[in-house]
Design an enzyme around this catalytic site. Structure first.
Site, PDB file in Angstrom:
ATOM      1  N   LEU A  62       0.820  -1.209   0.000  1.00 30.33           N
ATOM      2  CA  LEU A  62       0.000   0.000   0.000  1.00 30.33           C
ATOM      3  C   LEU A  62       0.849   1.252   0.000  1.00 30.33           C
ATOM      4  O   LEU A  62       0.479   2.283  -0.549  1.00 30.33           O
ATOM      5  CB  LEU A  62      -0.903   0.017   1.242  1.00 30.33           C
ATOM      6  N   GLY A  63       1.942   1.163   0.652  1.00 34.47           N
ATOM      7  CA  GLY A  63       2.808   2.322   0.757  1.00 34.47           C
ATOM      8  C   GLY A  63       4.079   1.931   1.485  1.00 34.47           C
ATOM      9  O   GLY A  63       4.254   0.794   1.910  1.00 34.47           O
ATOM     10  N   GLY A  65       6.887   3.430   4.335  1.00 36.68           N
ATOM     11  CA  GLY A  65       7.226   4.461   5.301  1.00 36.68           C
ATOM     12  C   GLY A  65       8.620   4.267   5.836  1.00 36.68           C
ATOM     13  O   GLY A  65       9.412   3.488   5.296  1.00 36.68           O
ATOM     14  N   GLY A  68       9.408   0.620   6.728  1.00 41.29           N
ATOM     15  CA  GLY A  68       9.306  -0.427   5.732  1.00 41.29           C
ATOM     16  C   GLY A  68       7.968  -0.368   5.038  1.00 41.29           C
ATOM     17  O   GLY A  68       7.285   0.662   5.045  1.00 41.29           O
ATOM     18  N   VAL A  70       4.121  -1.105   3.976  1.00 37.93           N
ATOM     19  CA  VAL A  70       2.796  -1.333   4.544  1.00 37.93           C
ATOM     20  C   VAL A  70       2.025  -2.138   3.512  1.00 37.93           C
ATOM     21  O   VAL A  70       1.884  -1.735   2.368  1.00 37.93           O
ATOM     22  CB  VAL A  70       2.084   0.000   4.850  1.00 37.93           C
ATOM     23  N   ASP A 183       2.947  15.564  14.714  1.00 40.94           N
ATOM     24  CA  ASP A 183       3.419  15.426  13.329  1.00 40.94           C
ATOM     25  C   ASP A 183       2.227  15.428  12.376  1.00 40.94           C
ATOM     26  O   ASP A 183       2.174  14.644  11.431  1.00 40.94           O
ATOM     27  CB  ASP A 183       4.236  14.140  13.173  1.00 40.94           C
TER      28      ASP A 183
HETATM   29  N1  LIG Z   1      -4.133   2.078   7.584  1.00 40.41           N
HETATM   30  C1  LIG Z   1      -3.674   2.244   6.347  1.00 40.41           C
HETATM   31  N2  LIG Z   1      -4.472   2.034   5.293  1.00 40.41           N
HETATM   32  C2  LIG Z   1      -4.022   2.201   4.037  1.00 40.41           C
HETATM   33  N3  LIG Z   1      -2.778   2.562   3.733  1.00 40.41           N
HETATM   34  C3  LIG Z   1      -1.931   2.786   4.730  1.00 40.41           C
HETATM   35  C4  LIG Z   1      -2.325   2.643   6.095  1.00 40.41           C
HETATM   36  N4  LIG Z   1      -1.271   2.931   6.878  1.00 40.41           N
HETATM   37  C5  LIG Z   1      -0.282   3.259   6.052  1.00 40.41           C
HETATM   38  N5  LIG Z   1      -0.653   3.170   4.759  1.00 40.41           N
HETATM   39  C6  LIG Z   1       0.165   3.441   3.588  1.00 40.41           C
HETATM   40  O1  LIG Z   1       1.505   3.209   3.910  1.00 40.41           O
HETATM   41  C7  LIG Z   1       2.256   4.415   3.803  1.00 40.41           C
HETATM   42  C8  LIG Z   1       3.270   4.473   4.896  1.00 40.41           C
HETATM   43  O2  LIG Z   1       2.583   4.461   6.121  1.00 40.41           O
HETATM   44  P1  LIG Z   1       3.124   5.297   7.346  1.00 40.41           P
HETATM   45  O3  LIG Z   1       3.406   6.676   6.879  1.00 40.41           O
HETATM   46  O4  LIG Z   1       2.189   5.155   8.472  1.00 40.41           O
HETATM   47  O5  LIG Z   1       4.425   4.495   7.635  1.00 40.41           O
HETATM   48  P2  LIG Z   1       5.591   4.912   8.541  1.00 40.41           P
HETATM   49  O6  LIG Z   1       6.529   3.771   8.524  1.00 40.41           O
HETATM   50  O7  LIG Z   1       5.055   5.345   9.848  1.00 40.41           O
HETATM   51  O8  LIG Z   1       6.216   6.125   7.756  1.00 40.41           O
HETATM   52  P3  LIG Z   1       6.548   7.576   8.228  1.00 40.41           P
HETATM   53  O9  LIG Z   1       6.687   7.551   9.702  1.00 40.41           O
HETATM   54  O10 LIG Z   1       7.795   7.902   7.518  1.00 40.41           O
HETATM   55  O11 LIG Z   1       5.397   8.420   7.769  1.00 40.41           O
HETATM   56  C9  LIG Z   1       1.239   5.513   3.863  1.00 40.41           C
HETATM   57  O12 LIG Z   1       1.692   6.647   3.203  1.00 40.41           O
HETATM   58  C10 LIG Z   1       0.053   4.892   3.198  1.00 40.41           C
HETATM   59  O13 LIG Z   1       0.180   4.981   1.800  1.00 40.41           O
END
Ligand SMILES: Nc1ncnc2c1ncn2[C@@H]1O[C@H](COP(=O)(O)OP(=O)(O)OP(=O)(O)O)[C@@H](O)[C@H]1O
Length: 912
Positions: A62-63, A65, A68, A70, A183
């Site tokens: 999905l994405g 971050g 790693g 998601v 944030d």
């Molecule tokens: N609950 C969710 N439903 C759908 N997509 C999601 C969800 N959580 C995260 N994603 C997807 O995954 C991507 C990364 O998620 P997220 O930003 O929470 O990760 P992270 O590891 O915390 O990254 P960072 O802290 O750098 O923002 C998001 O931009 C989104 O595209």
């Protein structure tokens, strides 16, 4: 070896890959070296390997971050396979012990455990095996919010109003819990299947006490960070900082670009000192298409001085948000209460006469198991989404009600086969909607019994249908009723009702508001509100009570949250309340997306074919907190959640890898396929929200700032804001910007004094002033020394010896360029074209910069990519940083071009 093939595009447009089956393992079920189970399925044309993690089948990415990928996931269990989740997969070996990353993960888990709000992402569970921690979240299928804005260039006012109300409601809720997000930005907002806003990424969340929300650690992204975080070194009020970020988000929604993005001297905004100098000196400017009322809310929000900045509570009362006042009138603790009540109801045996229960939620007859029952909590889009052409007014405003029983029988909820979610947030949401319906069924019944027509109550009332919604207007009062007799929006009414109806209709005379835009009306009034004047609320009605309990039965009920009852959109065409809307045909009925959550195949590569023998059982999720009140001091922390989620050591039924011992290895493989659900309840106190901005302000003004929570003795040893502990205080001490008054911002030199080039650890105790990004920036900006700020290793500063590392940024021409991603370079150096100095040409310049169909926000994002990723507060001494950075560098692979391009567009703003 596995090969990969591109098979689909995710909703964000990025190609994903699926592992294809390995001929050597057909029909087998094994755990690969990457810690995920790979299972072959032969039911489809061409065998496809299924990757599983605990009870979930892993789908496309999905994405991505900081931690790693998601992944989309869905249950292996066929009975529950419609449930989609987003699984944040975090490799244990990429998380150094006691690193910032580790703390962020713990923060996020600990925070989400306590939060149950429809606009905050729901934590389903946390799974772990020997290789991965999997944070299982409710799937927000509507995609990323910033892309939504990009696509539309900017949001129309009704949509922005609705989404901003949801944002504010979520923020108020978490503040009520004693948590500050710190944030908030577009990138951390998602949309669900009904285009409701979902706040995510709680990695920087922190707890504040009931007396003070002062915090020390600067975090966030410069474009969204309040000035006091950046340019001062004293503790800041965390809630006010969140408010600022909300203002930036609202501005971006309405304008299509970020505020203060037009400094000709700093077109890319990559000079943080200049950016904040500009922010604090330049009055907020608006494009002409932003109307006066939203301008007012923005002016009150984007005030540099936090003492003068509006509070979340006052934002909720702002005139611009009146269309959603009912939704906003729901107290934060009610979300917990509702969710808890619903959960209890679900697992309680059905009442003997369910149809007699006015306030019982209609369940599907087919729902049997508890999980199915949870899934049967449906927000039925067909209730409101059928666009119907506007109709002429009818003789009476309120349609003949159907009896509750017949309504239940004919409820589309029964017929609809999809489930929105079994999340607590969805349950709460559904309960709100149900309450609303039941309330008005009761109200209508009473109205009919009394023989009173609304037009009799309001001689000047007129009614019109918009779609499935009926708009009833009477002077300043605006009520909407949908075809199912649900009120979907009501605006405040200051009218005094006719005497004849006063006994049946509770009336409150509100004092005239002192502020033209800020209502002083007691929105959360314990007695029946005039908002319900269109539906007489008799004593017989009140006897039924409601799910909020008797004391709250007559409180205004939230309705506008309902994704389909986005009444604001419905009501705009003829009667924008309070003249707050423009007349530029910006009102539109926005059809909601289909429930992608209920159509898994639309996002999945294949329907799961699971050998039931291979289904791994997982302990059921338990322990989400639905208790109201702020989190008891210390109960939230950035320490390991209990039972232990240990990113470094696999515990319980998980064992460490020992490749040398073959016997052990086999055992490990066997055991490592066992997963443990690790999220459990933590105690939460039912403490009333006591936090008052005035307390903190008073203390701050008196020169005796309230002791920040982080430094209070009782929190000694607790990692509540421990990144501050890593700040190199020597840098702070030497900073010429080590000031405490926000007003001094305007005198800050853009080019500070030169500073020593070597950062050393300072042995002094860490109870120093909060580290300021600007002082940090200024320091390095003049040091002519390469600096690294490696977020993945705790965002530490290292000496110039590390500058050859590609992932180690260097200071170039007034900008700090760092990275913020483990294993990938998110920020790509872009060629900087010449920028017209004339501000009026900026738009053309900006547009000329853009590929066709991109938006100013997209342009901004491109520019933002040149900026640094810094978490100032986690600055460490160079030795540690060097060690960690080098270690991580070895662990990380060079990202592919496609990924870098994607990251480039995805991560537009840096963190500080
Ligand atoms: N609950 C969710 N439903 C759908 N997509 C999601 C969800 N959580 C995260 N994603 C997807 O995954 C991507 C990364 O998620 P997220 O930003 O929470 O990760 P992270 O590891 O915390 O990254 P960072 O802290 O750098 O923002 C998001 O931009 C989104 O595209």
């Amino acid at each position: 070896m596995m090969s990969t093939e591109t098979h689909r595009h995710t909703y964000y447009g990025g190609p994903t890959t699926t592992e294809t089956p390995n001929s050597n393992h057909t029909g087998s079920n094994h755990m690969s070296a990457n810690g995920l189970n790979h299972r072959n399925s032969s039911s489809h044309k061409g065998r496809r390997r299924q990757v599983t993690f605990g009870p979930y089948i892993i789908g496309p990415t999905l994405g991505e971050g900081e931690f790693g990928k998601v992944k989309l996931g869905w249950s292996k269990s066929k009975s529950d396979e419609s449930k989609n989740v987003a699984i944040k997969l975090i490799r244990r070996d990429t998380i150094p012990k006691s690193s910032e990353k580790e703390v962020k993960i713990y923060r996020e888990i600990n925070a989400l455990k306590h939060l149950t709000h429809p606009n905050i992402v729901t934590l389903e569970e946390v799974l772990q095996n020997s290789k991965y921690i999997g944070i299982v979240l409710h799937y927000a299928s509507g995609g990323e919010f910033y892309k939504y804005i990009q696509k539309k260039r900017r949001l129309k006012e009704p949509a922005a109003c609705r989404l901003f109300a949801q944002l504010i409601s979520g923020v108020h809720y978490m503040h009520h819990k004693g948590l500050a997000h710190r944030d908030l930005k577009l990138e951390n907002l998602l949309l669900d299947e009904h285009e409701n806003l979902i706040i995510t990424d709680f990695g920087f969340v922190n707890e504040f006490s009931s007396k003070s929300d002062l915090m020390k650690t600067s975090c966030g992204s410069p474009c969204y960070a309040a000035p006091e975080l950046v340019v001062t070194t004293t503790a800041y009020q965390a809630r006010k900082a969140d408010v600022w970020s909300c203002g930036v988000i609202l501005y971006a929604m309405l304008a299509g670009y970020l505020p203060w993005d037009d400094d000709p001297d700093n077109p890319d905004g990559d000079d943080i000192a200049k950016l904040y100098n500009y922010i604090t000196k330049t009055p907020l400017k608006f494009p002409e298409y932003v109307n006066p009322v939203p301008r007012d809310i923005l002016r009150r929000t984007l005030i540099s001085d936090p003492a003068k900045r509006i509070t979340v509570q006052l934002i909720e009362k702002h005139q611009w948000l009146h269309p959603h006042s009912l939704f906003l009138s729901l107290k934060p603790e009610d979300w917990d209460t509702k969710a808890k009540a619903e959960i209890n109801n679900i697992f309680r045996p059905p009442p003997s006469q369910p149809s007699q229960s006015r306030y019982s939620r209609p369940h599907s007859n087919s729902s049997v198991s508890s999980s199915e029952k949870r899934n049967s909590l449906i927000i039925d889009s067909t209730l409101h989404l059928q666009p119907v052409p506007p109709q002429e007014s009818q003789s009476h405003a309120i349609a003949k009600p159907s009896s509750p029983s017949s309504d239940l029988r004919s409820s589309p909820i029964k017929r609809v086969n999809h489930s929105r979610s079994n999340s607590a947030a969805s349950i709460a949401l559904q309960a709100v909607v149900d309450s609303e319906r039941e309330f008005f069924q009761a109200s209508q019944s009473n109205l009919q019994n009394s023989g009173i027509q609304p037009t009799e109550l309001f001689p000047n009332a007129r009614a019109q249908n918009y779609g499935s919604t009926r708009l009833i207007t009477h002077n300043n009062s605006t009520s909407l009723m949908n075809r199912n007799s649900m009120i979907v929006e009501v605006s405040p009414n200051k009218e005094v009702l006719p005497q004849s109806t006063s006994s049946a209709i509770p009336v409150m005379n509100y004092p005239a508001p002192r502020d033209p835009y800020l209502s002083n009306s007691p929105i959360r009034n314990p007695i029946p509100s005039p908002k319900f004047v269109a539906a007489p609320f008799t004593s017989s009605t009140s006897q039924h009570g409601n799910k909020f309990g008797s004391s709250q039965q007559s409180r205004p009920r939230p309705t506008s949250y309902h994704p389909i009852s986005s009444s604001y959109m419905d009501m705009q065409p003829s009667n924008p309340p309070n003249n707050s809307l423009n007349n530029n045909n910006e009102f539109s009925y926005i059809p909601k997306t289909t429930n992608s959550n209920t159509n898994p195949d639309s996002t999945r590569t294949s329907s799961p074919e699971v050998n039931s023998n291979n289904i791994e059982t997982s302990p059921s999720l338990s322990g989400r907190n639905f208790q109201s009140g702020i989190i008891r001091r210390g109960s939230f922390s950035a320490s390991k959640p209990t039972p232990t989620v240990d990113l470094n050591n696999a515990e319980g039924d998980l064992i460490k890898t020992d490749a040398e011992d073959h016997k052990n290895l086999k055992q490990q493989r066997r055991k490592s396929r066992r997963y443990s659900t690790v999220i459990l309840d933590n105690s939460i106190a039912t403490v009333h929200e006591e936090t008052e901005d005035s307390v903190a302000l008073k203390d701050a003004k008196s020169g005796k700032p309230t002791e920040p929570l982080e430094s209070s003795p009782e929190h000694a040893g607790k990692v509540v804001d421990n990144d501050f502990e890593k700040v190199d205080v020597q840098v702070r001490a030497q900073s010429p910007l080590n000031k405490t008054d926000v007003k001094l911002l305007q005198k800050l030199p853009v080019q500070p004094q030169p500073q020593p080039s070597v950062v050393r650890a300072d042995p002094r105790p860490k109870k120093e002033k909060r580290f300021s990004l600007l002082s940090f920036y200024s320091y390095y900006n003049n040091s002519k020394t390469s600096v690294s700020s490696d977020s993945s290793s705790g965002r530490k500063i290292s000496t110039s010896s590390q500058k050859t590392n590609e992932r180690i940024p260097s200071v170039k021409s007034n900008s700090i360029q760092t990275r913020n991603v483990s294993g990938s370079s998110r920020h790509q150096e872009q060629p900087k074209p010449r920028v017209p100095s004339n501000a009026s040409n900026r738009t053309n310049y900006r547009n000329s910069m853009l590929p066709p169909k991109t938006t100013p926000l997209a342009d901004t994002s491109v520019n933002r990519m040149n900026r640094a990723s810094v978490m100032v507060s986690s600055v460490k001494d160079g030795t540690d940083s060097s060690k960690n950075t080098n270690r991580e560098h070895k662990e990380q692979r060079e990202p592919g071009t496609a990924k870098r391009v994607f990251d480039f567009f995805k991560r537009r703003s840096m963190r500080i």
